[in-house]
Design an enzyme around this catalytic site. Sequence first.
Site, PDB file in Angstrom:
ATOM      1  N   SER A 222       9.554  -1.680   0.916  1.00 37.25           N
ATOM      2  CA  SER A 222       9.278  -2.932   1.629  1.00 37.25           C
ATOM      3  C   SER A 222      10.341  -3.987   1.353  1.00 37.25           C
ATOM      4  CB  SER A 222       7.919  -3.448   1.149  1.00 37.25           C
ATOM      5  OG  SER A 222       7.773  -4.807   1.478  1.00 37.25           O
ATOM      6  N   GLU A 224       9.617  -6.838   0.739  1.00 40.34           N
ATOM      7  CA  GLU A 224       9.072  -7.647  -0.364  1.00 40.34           C
ATOM      8  C   GLU A 224       9.822  -7.370  -1.663  1.00 40.34           C
ATOM      9  OE1 GLU A 224       6.290  -9.866  -1.355  1.00 40.34           O
ATOM     10  OE2 GLU A 224       6.740 -10.456   0.686  1.00 40.34           O
ATOM     11  N   TYR A 246       2.521  -6.847  -5.788  1.00 40.41           N
ATOM     12  CA  TYR A 246       2.776  -5.879  -4.707  1.00 40.41           C
ATOM     13  C   TYR A 246       4.260  -5.522  -4.661  1.00 40.41           C
ATOM     14  CZ  TYR A 246       3.689  -4.101  -0.004  1.00 40.41           C
ATOM     15  OH  TYR A 246       4.125  -3.349   1.059  1.00 40.41           O
TER      16      TYR A 246
HETATM   17  P1  NAP Z   1      -2.223  -0.803   6.146  1.00 39.06           P
HETATM   18  O1  NAP Z   1      -2.536  -0.989   7.589  1.00 39.06           O
HETATM   19  O2  NAP Z   1      -2.772  -1.763   5.162  1.00 39.06           O
HETATM   20  O3  NAP Z   1      -2.666   0.680   5.753  1.00 39.06           O
HETATM   21  C1  NAP Z   1      -2.782   1.060   4.407  1.00 39.06           C
HETATM   22  C2  NAP Z   1      -3.325   2.468   4.344  1.00 39.06           C
HETATM   23  O4  NAP Z   1      -3.406   2.859   2.972  1.00 39.06           O
HETATM   24  C3  NAP Z   1      -4.741   2.622   4.927  1.00 39.06           C
HETATM   25  O5  NAP Z   1      -4.809   3.822   5.624  1.00 39.06           O
HETATM   26  C4  NAP Z   1      -5.596   2.668   3.684  1.00 39.06           C
HETATM   27  O6  NAP Z   1      -6.805   3.386   3.851  1.00 39.06           O
HETATM   28  C5  NAP Z   1      -4.691   3.446   2.758  1.00 39.06           C
HETATM   29  N1  NAP Z   1      -5.102   3.303   1.353  1.00 39.06           N
HETATM   30  C6  NAP Z   1      -5.184   2.172   0.638  1.00 39.06           C
HETATM   31  N2  NAP Z   1      -5.625   2.449  -0.600  1.00 39.06           N
HETATM   32  C7  NAP Z   1      -5.818   3.791  -0.652  1.00 39.06           C
HETATM   33  C8  NAP Z   1      -6.271   4.685  -1.650  1.00 39.06           C
HETATM   34  N3  NAP Z   1      -6.633   4.265  -2.874  1.00 39.06           N
HETATM   35  N4  NAP Z   1      -6.346   6.000  -1.375  1.00 39.06           N
HETATM   36  C9  NAP Z   1      -5.994   6.458  -0.156  1.00 39.06           C
HETATM   37  N5  NAP Z   1      -5.577   5.654   0.846  1.00 39.06           N
HETATM   38  C10 NAP Z   1      -5.477   4.337   0.595  1.00 39.06           C
HETATM   39  O7  NAP Z   1      -0.638  -0.788   5.922  1.00 39.06           O
HETATM   40  P2  NAP Z   1       0.539  -0.593   6.987  1.00 39.06           P
HETATM   41  O8  NAP Z   1       0.902  -1.918   7.551  1.00 39.06           O
HETATM   42  O9  NAP Z   1       0.204   0.523   7.898  1.00 39.06           O
HETATM   43  O10 NAP Z   1       1.725  -0.181   6.016  1.00 39.06           O
HETATM   44  C11 NAP Z   1       1.939   1.177   5.658  1.00 39.06           C
HETATM   45  C12 NAP Z   1       2.778   1.230   4.399  1.00 39.06           C
HETATM   46  O11 NAP Z   1       4.017   0.555   4.607  1.00 39.06           O
HETATM   47  C13 NAP Z   1       2.153   0.555   3.178  1.00 39.06           C
HETATM   48  O12 NAP Z   1       2.541   1.288   2.044  1.00 39.06           O
HETATM   49  C14 NAP Z   1       2.807  -0.811   3.147  1.00 39.06           C
HETATM   50  O13 NAP Z   1       2.809  -1.324   1.834  1.00 39.06           O
HETATM   51  C15 NAP Z   1       4.195  -0.474   3.644  1.00 39.06           C
HETATM   52  N6  NAP Z   1       4.913  -1.536   4.343  1.00 39.06           N
HETATM   53  C16 NAP Z   1       4.333  -2.178   5.388  1.00 39.06           C
HETATM   54  C17 NAP Z   1       5.044  -3.155   6.068  1.00 39.06           C
HETATM   55  C18 NAP Z   1       4.436  -3.878   7.236  1.00 39.06           C
HETATM   56  O14 NAP Z   1       4.974  -4.938   7.600  1.00 39.06           O
HETATM   57  N7  NAP Z   1       3.402  -3.355   7.865  1.00 39.06           N
HETATM   58  C19 NAP Z   1       6.357  -3.458   5.677  1.00 39.06           C
HETATM   59  C20 NAP Z   1       6.907  -2.755   4.615  1.00 39.06           C
HETATM   60  C21 NAP Z   1       6.192  -1.783   3.962  1.00 39.06           C
HETATM   61  P3  NAP Z   1      -8.189   2.660   4.277  1.00 39.06           P
HETATM   62  O15 NAP Z   1      -8.142   2.583   5.766  1.00 39.06           O
HETATM   63  O16 NAP Z   1      -9.226   3.564   3.759  1.00 39.06           O
HETATM   64  O17 NAP Z   1      -8.174   1.307   3.616  1.00 39.06           O
HETATM   65  O1  G4F Z   2       1.476 -11.578   6.937  1.00 39.78           O
HETATM   66  P1  G4F Z   2       1.680 -11.695   5.489  1.00 39.78           P
HETATM   67  O2  G4F Z   2       0.465 -11.613   4.624  1.00 39.78           O
HETATM   68  O3  G4F Z   2       2.762 -10.610   5.112  1.00 39.78           O
HETATM   69  P2  G4F Z   2       3.766 -10.472   3.864  1.00 39.78           P
HETATM   70  O4  G4F Z   2       3.268 -11.168   2.672  1.00 39.78           O
HETATM   71  O5  G4F Z   2       5.130 -10.829   4.350  1.00 39.78           O
HETATM   72  O6  G4F Z   2       3.680  -8.908   3.591  1.00 39.78           O
HETATM   73  C1  G4F Z   2       3.739  -7.964   4.655  1.00 39.78           C
HETATM   74  O7  G4F Z   2       5.077  -7.609   4.862  1.00 39.78           O
HETATM   75  C2  G4F Z   2       5.690  -6.901   3.760  1.00 39.78           C
HETATM   76  C3  G4F Z   2       7.131  -6.617   4.169  1.00 39.78           C
HETATM   77  O8  G4F Z   2       7.948  -7.693   3.817  1.00 39.78           O
HETATM   78  C4  G4F Z   2       4.901  -5.641   3.505  1.00 39.78           C
HETATM   79  F1  G4F Z   2       5.498  -4.935   2.517  1.00 39.78           F
HETATM   80  C5  G4F Z   2       3.486  -5.985   3.159  1.00 39.78           C
HETATM   81  O9  G4F Z   2       2.732  -4.789   2.975  1.00 39.78           O
HETATM   82  C6  G4F Z   2       2.875  -6.781   4.294  1.00 39.78           C
HETATM   83  O10 G4F Z   2       2.779  -5.928   5.404  1.00 39.78           O
HETATM   84  O11 G4F Z   2       2.389 -13.102   5.150  1.00 39.78           O
HETATM   85  C7  G4F Z   2       3.572 -13.486   5.809  1.00 39.78           C
HETATM   86  C8  G4F Z   2       3.898 -14.924   5.426  1.00 39.78           C
HETATM   87  C9  G4F Z   2       3.843 -15.190   3.909  1.00 39.78           C
HETATM   88  O12 G4F Z   2       4.942 -15.973   3.550  1.00 39.78           O
HETATM   89  C10 G4F Z   2       2.565 -16.005   3.729  1.00 39.78           C
HETATM   90  O13 G4F Z   2       2.611 -16.929   2.637  1.00 39.78           O
HETATM   91  O14 G4F Z   2       2.913 -15.765   6.005  1.00 39.78           O
HETATM   92  C11 G4F Z   2       2.540 -16.753   5.053  1.00 39.78           C
HETATM   93  N1  G4F Z   2       1.213 -17.262   5.390  1.00 39.78           N
HETATM   94  C12 G4F Z   2       0.929 -18.549   5.687  1.00 39.78           C
HETATM   95  N2  G4F Z   2      -0.384 -18.700   5.900  1.00 39.78           N
HETATM   96  C13 G4F Z   2       0.070 -16.565   5.418  1.00 39.78           C
HETATM   97  C14 G4F Z   2      -0.940 -17.469   5.734  1.00 39.78           C
HETATM   98  N3  G4F Z   2      -0.181 -15.265   5.211  1.00 39.78           N
HETATM   99  C15 G4F Z   2      -1.461 -14.843   5.342  1.00 39.78           C
HETATM  100  N4  G4F Z   2      -1.724 -13.529   5.179  1.00 39.78           N
HETATM  101  N5  G4F Z   2      -2.485 -15.702   5.633  1.00 39.78           N
HETATM  102  C16 G4F Z   2      -2.285 -17.033   5.827  1.00 39.78           C
HETATM  103  O15 G4F Z   2      -3.202 -17.795   6.090  1.00 39.78           O
END
Ligand code: NAP
Ligand code: G4F
Length: 432
Positions: A222, A224, A246
């Site tokens: 990520s 992050e 995280y």
């Molecule tokens: P998500 O929608 O939150 O999906 C997370 C998945 O992980 C769900 O299927 C969840 O299952 C499963 N999970 C969580 N805890 C588990 C456990 N203990 N055992 C088995 N399964 C578990 O996340 P996403 O946005 O699709 O992201 C996918 C991956 O990419 C994650 O690793 C995230 O950290 C990473 N990532 C995401 C972003 C982004 O912007 N979306 C960016 C960079 C990296 P349940 O449905 O049962 O909860």
């Molecule tokens: O949508 P967010 O919660 O995503 P964040 O923290 O960037 O993380 C996501 O992206 C990562 C990749 O860079 C992934 F690895 C991670 O799993 C996840 O998918 O927050 C985005 C921004 C942050 O700066 C947060 O402080 O939005 C700001 N924010 C402002 N108000 C808020 C809020 N975020 C959330 N969730 N809720 C608020 O009310």
Amino acid sequence: MRCTEVEGLFDEPSLRRAYGQAARERAQKEFSVKVMVPRTLSLCQRVMAQAPYRPLLSTESSPGAVRAGHCHCKQLSPFYSRLSQGNCGTSRGHCMKKALITGITGQDGSYLAEHLISLGYEVHGIVRRVALEQPERRLSRIAHVQNELKLHSGSLESYPSIFHVISRHEFDECYHLAAQSFVAESFADGFSTMSVNVDGTHYMLAALRELQPKCRFYFAGSSEMFGRVRERPQIETTPFHPRSPYGISKVAGFYLTMNYREAYDMFCVNGILFNHEGPRRGFEFVTRKITSAVARIKLGLQSELRLGNLDARRDWGHSADYVLAMHLMLQQDTPDDYVVATGETHTVREFCELALSEVDLDYRDHVTVDPQFYRPSEVDLLVGDATKARRVLGWEPQRTFRQLVREMVLSDIESLSHMNAVHFDMMQASVR
Ligand code: NAP
Ligand code: G4F
């Protein structure tokens, strides 16, 4: 031996569909795709190269036409004999690739499963037992493809459950997406985030090393990890400085993955993906929190949206685009790490402004800053440079920021209009 021939002027989606359809018809030992326009030749080759069959391309039939022959198990097609490698590219000596996805019920897992199915893969997923017990609620993102999936019960918290799944099926590729992925929650419960994200990743790698060291492994790294960024834009070599449990857990996963690659010569890659969203995004993330609130505001069910830091900047892309990069990373000759990003950065405020303007409203009339949503330490700015992914993988994002915001707003309005509002409320409740 049957042969399907598809002729026509193909754009990329039609070509993918034609390929996937033919690949799914197992009885077919071979098929060909004829492309009538020379311009599309490279596109065709690109799609073929991503497909689960090792293609044989020949341009000898006519200018701009492509014939693609494919072997199936030990039966040789007329074209196959010309293949120098002498096998079809899967680790098991036959054509249908098997992929395992952890986190298949999540946003990315669902798009990736769809993509792999369209390419003819046999797709397996690890899901928590509770998901199998409550399919309507917990399998909703994959309900439309559930019949085409093989789901196994397991948890990242349990090595035996992972070992059990990996010991019973042979996989060519493993996409490890499961994680506690919500940054704010990692401040609330850093211990379980570390346990699931670090130990869970280690369990996956250890079980694969033990049972299937040839299986290719993708780790969901990520942006992050860059945290307090040391340079702008961020690239593969930008130093990490995580700002949350995280982020720290993802840095650990990144280095575990790299270490298995270096120590055991396994094909392990890290995707360093910047934020990616879409209509299937969880309601707790800021983009979906905003678009779901916009839908409620539009329909007169809510008037105020409370958010934290509006000045945070993110590089937001679309999940459906980003899962293609994951797949491409596992099709390369050598394992490596890649940044996947759009190269554009926008503030949370800009996201609000655009989302509310989609329904002709001014965000200043509806958005209120609420300090409870501030994080103890914030990642202020993310913007990625995906030059390496473009050059090596041929990947690039297809959707713009504006298209992303619009799609999410329209989808939430559509869902709320058709869905029982109480149900929508329940799903959204945790973030209001
Ligand atoms: P998500 O929608 O939150 O999906 C997370 C998945 O992980 C769900 O299927 C969840 O299952 C499963 N999970 C969580 N805890 C588990 C456990 N203990 N055992 C088995 N399964 C578990 O996340 P996403 O946005 O699709 O992201 C996918 C991956 O990419 C994650 O690793 C995230 O950290 C990473 N990532 C995401 C972003 C982004 O912007 N979306 C960016 C960079 C990296 P349940 O449905 O049962 O909860
Ligand atoms: O949508 P967010 O919660 O995503 P964040 O923290 O960037 O993380 C996501 O992206 C990562 C990749 O860079 C992934 F690895 C991670 O799993 C996840 O998918 O927050 C985005 C921004 C942050 O700066 C947060 O402080 O939005 C700001 N924010 C402002 N108000 C808020 C809020 N975020 C959330 N969730 N809720 C608020 O009310």
